[in-house]
Design a protein around this motif. Structure first.
Motif, PDB file in Angstrom:
ATOM      1  N   PHE A  30     -57.857  -6.151  17.370  1.00 49.30           N
ATOM      2  CA  PHE A  30     -58.484  -7.184  18.296  1.00 49.30           C
ATOM      3  C   PHE A  30     -59.886  -7.238  18.234  1.00 49.30           C
ATOM      4  O   PHE A  30     -60.319  -8.061  17.962  1.00 49.30           O
ATOM      5  N   PHE A  31     -60.570  -6.128  18.290  1.00 44.28           N
ATOM      6  CA  PHE A  31     -62.130  -5.764  18.648  1.00 44.28           C
ATOM      7  C   PHE A  31     -62.685  -6.202  17.056  1.00 44.28           C
ATOM      8  O   PHE A  31     -63.848  -6.671  17.144  1.00 44.28           O
TER       9      PHE A  31
ATOM     10  N   VAL B  16     -57.264 -11.441  28.704  1.00 47.47           N
ATOM     11  CA  VAL B  16     -57.046 -12.783  28.343  1.00 47.47           C
ATOM     12  C   VAL B  16     -57.084 -13.005  26.847  1.00 47.47           C
ATOM     13  O   VAL B  16     -56.073 -13.602  26.108  1.00 47.47           O
ATOM     14  N   SER B  17     -58.237 -12.682  26.335  1.00 48.47           N
ATOM     15  CA  SER B  17     -58.539 -12.930  24.835  1.00 48.47           C
ATOM     16  C   SER B  17     -57.366 -12.274  23.929  1.00 48.47           C
ATOM     17  O   SER B  17     -57.077 -12.527  22.971  1.00 48.47           O
ATOM     18  N   TYR B  18     -57.198 -10.818  24.405  1.00 47.42           N
ATOM     19  CA  TYR B  18     -56.107 -10.093  23.553  1.00 47.42           C
ATOM     20  C   TYR B  18     -54.809 -10.857  23.519  1.00 47.42           C
ATOM     21  O   TYR B  18     -54.114 -10.880  22.580  1.00 47.42           O
ATOM     22  N   ARG B  19     -54.345 -11.349  24.678  1.00 53.60           N
ATOM     23  CA  ARG B  19     -53.054 -12.148  24.819  1.00 53.60           C
ATOM     24  C   ARG B  19     -53.189 -13.548  23.808  1.00 53.60           C
ATOM     25  O   ARG B  19     -52.333 -13.846  23.186  1.00 53.60           O
TER      26      ARG B  19
ATOM     27  N   TRP C  22     -53.081 -12.388  20.037  1.00 52.59           N
ATOM     28  CA  TRP C  22     -51.718 -11.841  19.531  1.00 52.59           C
ATOM     29  C   TRP C  22     -50.621 -12.963  19.986  1.00 52.59           C
ATOM     30  O   TRP C  22     -49.596 -12.856  19.797  1.00 52.59           O
ATOM     31  N   ASN C  23     -50.800 -13.919  20.476  1.00 48.34           N
ATOM     32  CA  ASN C  23     -50.147 -15.178  20.974  1.00 48.34           C
ATOM     33  C   ASN C  23     -49.065 -14.747  22.046  1.00 48.34           C
ATOM     34  O   ASN C  23     -47.792 -15.056  21.705  1.00 48.34           O
ATOM     35  N   ILE C  24     -49.611 -14.001  22.819  1.00 47.30           N
ATOM     36  CA  ILE C  24     -48.544 -13.204  23.989  1.00 47.30           C
ATOM     37  C   ILE C  24     -48.768 -14.184  25.103  1.00 47.30           C
ATOM     38  O   ILE C  24     -49.543 -14.119  25.905  1.00 47.30           O
ATOM     39  N   GLN C  25     -47.732 -15.117  25.226  1.00 49.64           N
ATOM     40  CA  GLN C  25     -47.837 -16.141  26.066  1.00 49.64           C
ATOM     41  C   GLN C  25     -47.176 -15.834  27.318  1.00 49.64           C
ATOM     42  O   GLN C  25     -47.716 -16.476  28.576  1.00 49.64           O
ATOM     43  N   ASN C  26     -46.132 -14.813  27.419  1.00 44.61           N
ATOM     44  CA  ASN C  26     -45.634 -14.752  28.913  1.00 44.61           C
ATOM     45  C   ASN C  26     -45.407 -13.097  28.835  1.00 44.61           C
ATOM     46  O   ASN C  26     -44.900 -12.697  27.873  1.00 44.61           O
ATOM     47  N   ILE C  27     -45.477 -12.576  30.173  1.00 48.64           N
ATOM     48  CA  ILE C  27     -45.229 -11.046  30.098  1.00 48.64           C
ATOM     49  C   ILE C  27     -44.332 -10.908  31.595  1.00 48.64           C
ATOM     50  O   ILE C  27     -44.759 -11.659  32.426  1.00 48.64           O
TER      51      ILE C  27
ATOM     52  N   PRO D 253     -62.115 -16.655  23.011  1.00 49.94           N
ATOM     53  CA  PRO D 253     -61.951 -17.119  21.790  1.00 49.94           C
ATOM     54  C   PRO D 253     -61.072 -18.468  21.876  1.00 49.94           C
ATOM     55  O   PRO D 253     -60.313 -18.657  22.839  1.00 49.94           O
ATOM     56  N   LEU D 254     -61.535 -19.567  21.002  1.00 53.16           N
ATOM     57  CA  LEU D 254     -61.045 -20.668  21.122  1.00 53.16           C
ATOM     58  C   LEU D 254     -59.592 -21.005  20.183  1.00 53.16           C
ATOM     59  O   LEU D 254     -59.457 -21.306  19.338  1.00 53.16           O
ATOM     60  N   ILE D 255     -58.757 -20.228  20.877  1.00 54.66           N
ATOM     61  CA  ILE D 255     -57.164 -20.077  20.210  1.00 54.66           C
ATOM     62  C   ILE D 255     -56.499 -20.810  21.327  1.00 54.66           C
ATOM     63  O   ILE D 255     -56.024 -20.374  22.201  1.00 54.66           O
ATOM     64  N   LYS D 256     -55.817 -21.906  20.729  1.00 51.54           N
ATOM     65  CA  LYS D 256     -55.061 -22.883  21.670  1.00 51.54           C
ATOM     66  C   LYS D 256     -53.814 -22.005  22.137  1.00 51.54           C
ATOM     67  O   LYS D 256     -53.272 -21.399  21.300  1.00 51.54           O
ATOM     68  N   SER D 257     -53.805 -22.298  23.281  1.00 46.83           N
ATOM     69  CA  SER D 257     -52.355 -21.765  24.086  1.00 46.83           C
ATOM     70  C   SER D 257     -51.967 -22.841  25.195  1.00 46.83           C
ATOM     71  O   SER D 257     -52.445 -23.387  25.884  1.00 46.83           O
ATOM     72  N   SER D 258     -50.459 -23.083  24.866  1.00 48.17           N
ATOM     73  CA  SER D 258     -49.834 -23.927  26.116  1.00 48.17           C
ATOM     74  C   SER D 258     -49.498 -22.993  27.198  1.00 48.17           C
ATOM     75  O   SER D 258     -48.944 -23.735  28.045  1.00 48.17           O
TER      76      SER D 258
END
Length: 674
Positions: free
Chosen positions: A137-138, A151-154, A157-162, A192-197
């Motif tokens: 990730f880094f 938050v950026s790590y999630r 890696w598209n980790i939306q829910n835990i 990072p500007l990685i879209k997430s819903s």
């Protein structure tokens, strides 16, 4: 001991020396007895930055890594539950339930509502990361602040829910909401500007954004671009989540709105009687009447000027909205409900004294109430004085707040009930003390119709931020202060507190400069002999945060831990000294000599979210002594009894504009005219 890499590395961050008796450190060591082949404890003395974490990761061989801070709290089975979970599966991330206060006994019953997500601290601490995935990730994202890593790590890696594990971790405090967060200088974007819903991640993003903007008000400069903030608000549809920010951080909520939909007129911030206060965010300052410039903020790509603008209430857009009730529509009359209060568990402050004056001089206002917790030691005392008491923060209290036309308090709390709050209703803030430190960021964050000042210097300071609201009357309790004579000479020591000692072990506390500086005078041979020879006592009023450790201090027959109220302790004293407490001003106001003993003045404000406005040596109302020997010599030489025209003149300037006989009357005149 196996030669294979451990399953988990615990990076234990500490500051000011490793406290091996600290509860969290002992808890981690105890876990090693059961899990010594599975985890490694790695103490690190530094305030970790993103670059520090990247360097640490290059030296860690374990499959997983977790970062823990010495001031935080661990649930009793935190480490065991994490290791058991990690042994059975491969995961990108595992996390406990996160809290900003005490860890509840039934952690697993915690509901992961929007409120939970918004209150959850999202710094790097507490969650367990897959070490290799965190390194990868880094390699992709390394220009962010440490507080953004989780938050950026999630996002990456598209980790939306835990689903959190049924154990707890607490950062012990929610100070970020109050003082914000200052980013590493190397950070050039928040996320990072990685879209997430994911609603959860979007809530974390707006929370972090609010804390960043709060910190930015303190620094005035950022390596982040304003364009990046705008892109975040758009990509994550943050306009849908502004409502979460408004209750506790209304200033930041307005600022975030300005990135979404800029308004020339600005954002209505505080309803007042004849004018309203608006926050205006603009790239160039416009000349206008009834305006004060609060901040000049320099983003990496542009500057933003933030002003408070006062406009007639007739321009308020909600005037035409039938769904919005105007809590100023009813004038204050003898039929009005008025609510006064100090702290929930303690009265004996400015609201009590103003209430007592008010009901005695305005008996026609029969719906005047004083709010307090019935379990408070002051409840029966005030009951005997005839106070009209109501239990604070109960349903009865909030129903009365909804009906009230005015709230008067020495404290500011986040009162909200059925659409009513201190932003859209009348509130008189009496203060607890005098603003000796630069608290302008805090002042700008609060709602009030009247802000009571004590003396011209404080009035001029506050008027820079609240010209309509500032009232130079003096504190209500000052009007009734009277020096009391006692059978023996009495000296009073009022030490304040140091937040970095909140979670210190007993041994570490005793080793601290704070303990040594306070206990020194208490055991000083010359001072003890002086007290004995003059039939005198040294009364010590410890800060409430120190009360649980009072047995560690060397009290004696002549050095006494007083249980008296601040008021009684001060008025019965012949001399009062402190490190930084503004309570000594009460003593000076009624002619009791004072002195300052700020032993750590060179470092004290480095650990505080504010700076001193008062140069104690040039503006203090008494002499300043940096060492134990100096303050002791001042006492045993009776130097404090000698008249000093310089301090007398400073006192005159400090309290200029305060009429000792009309403090309460001046406040009441103002509040009834709102």
């Amino acid at each position: 001991m196996t030669d294979s890499p451990e399953l988990l590395t615990v990076v234990y961050q500490f500051t000011g020396g490793l406290d091996r008796e600290a509860a969290i450190y002992r808890q981690l060591l105890a876990s090693s007895l059961r899990h010594e082949d599975e985890f490694e404890l790695k103490p690190v003395e530094s305030d970790l930055s993103t670059s520090d974490i990247i360097e640490l990761l290059s030296k860690i061989d374990s499959k997983y890594v977790v970062f823990v801070q010495d001031s935080h709290l661990l649930g009793p089975n935190y480490l065991g539950a994490m290791l058991d979970y990690l042994q059975r599966r491969n995961v990108y991330i595992a996390e406990p339930f996160m809290f900003t206060g005490a860890i509840p006994k039934k952690v697993a019953e915690t509901k992961t509502t929007q409120d939970y997500f918004f209150k959850r601290d999202t710094d790097i601490y507490g969650a367990v990361y897959h070490t290799r995935r965190l390194r990868e990730f880094f390699e992709a994202v390394n220009n962010i602040d440490r507080s953004s890593v989780y938050v950026s790590y999630r996002l990456y890696w598209n980790i939306q829910n835990i689903a959190p594990l049924p154990v707890g971790y607490s950062v012990s405090t929610n100070t970020k909401a109050a003082i914000g967060h200052i980013l590493d200088a190397s950070a050039t974007r928040l996320f990072p500007l990685i879209k997430s819903s994911s609603l959860e991640l979007r809530i974390y993003i707006i929370r972090s954004l609010a804390h960043y903007l709060r910190g930015l008000r303190s620094t005035g400069r950022s390596s982040i671009s304003a364009r990046h903030i705008s892109e975040l608000t758009t990509m994550f549809s943050l306009e849908q989540l502004i409502r979460l920010v408004k209750p506790l951080q209304p200033f930041e909520a307005a600022w975030i709105e300005s990135f979404i939909v800029p308004k020339d007129i600005g954002f209505l911030y505080k309803n007042l009687t004849s004018v309203d206060a608006y926050l205006v965010f603009e790239e160039a300052i416009k000349e206008r009447e009834d305006s004060v410039l609060l901040y000049t903020i320099k983003f990496s790509d542009r500057s933003t000027f933030i002003s408070k603008v006062y406009r007639p209430t007739s321009l308020r857009q909600s005037n035409n909205d039938p769904s919005v009730y105007d809590h100023y529509s009813k004038k204050i009359t003898p039929e009005s409900v008025l609510i006064f209060f100090d702290r929930p568990m303690q009265a004996d402050d400015n609201a009590e004294y103003l209430y007592e004056y008010f009901v005695a001089n305005y008996p026609e206002y029969k719906n005047s109430y004083f709010a307090l917790n019935p379990k408070s030691e002051d409840w029966s005392r005030l009951e005997q004085k005839g106070f009209n008491l109501i239990p604070i923060f109960t349903t009865e209290f909030y129903e009365m707040f909804l009906e009230s036309d005015l709230v008067v308090s020495s404290q500011i709390y986040n009162l909200q009930y059925q659409g009513k709050n201190l932003g859209n209703s009348r509130f008189v803030y009496l203060q607890h003390g005098v603003q000796l430190n630069d608290m302008s960021d805090w002042v700008n964050s609060k709602f009030f119709d009247v802000f009571v000042a004590t003396g011209k210097p404080e009035e001029e300071y506050l008027a820079k931020y609240a010209p309509y609201e500032t009232l130079n009357s003096g504190l209500p309790r000052l009007e009734s202060l009277i020096r009391k004579s006692t059978n023996q000479k009495q000296l009073l020591f009022l030490p304040t507190w140091r937040f970095n000692l909140n979670n210190s072990s007993t041994e570490n506390f005793i080793r601290s400069e704070y303990f040594q500086a306070i206990n020194g005078p208490l055991t000083n041979k010359e001072l003890l002999e002086h007290l004995e020879a003059n039939n005198a006592t040294l009364q010590v009023k410890l800060h409430p945060n120190v009360a649980v450790r009072s047995s560690l201090f060397s009290f004696s027959e002549r050095v006494i831990k007083t249980e008296a109220s601040y008021r009684d302790a001060i008025t019965m004293s012949d001399f009062v000294f402190t490190d930084y407490s503004s309570a000594v001003l009460d003593a000076s106001f009624i002619g009791i000599p004072i002195a300052y003993y700020p032993w750590d003045i060179k470092t004290f404000f480095k650990e505080q979210p504010y700076e001193s406005r008062l140069d104690y040596k040039e503006q203090g109302l008494g002499p300043v002594f940096d060492s134990e020997d100096e303050i002791v010599q001042h006492i045993i030489s009776f130097e404090y009894e000698k008249y000093n025209d310089e301090f007398d003149e400073r006192k005159r300037i400090f309290f200029e504009g305060v009429d000792p006989k009309r403090i309460n009357a001046k406040i009441v005149d103002k509040m009834l005219g709102l």
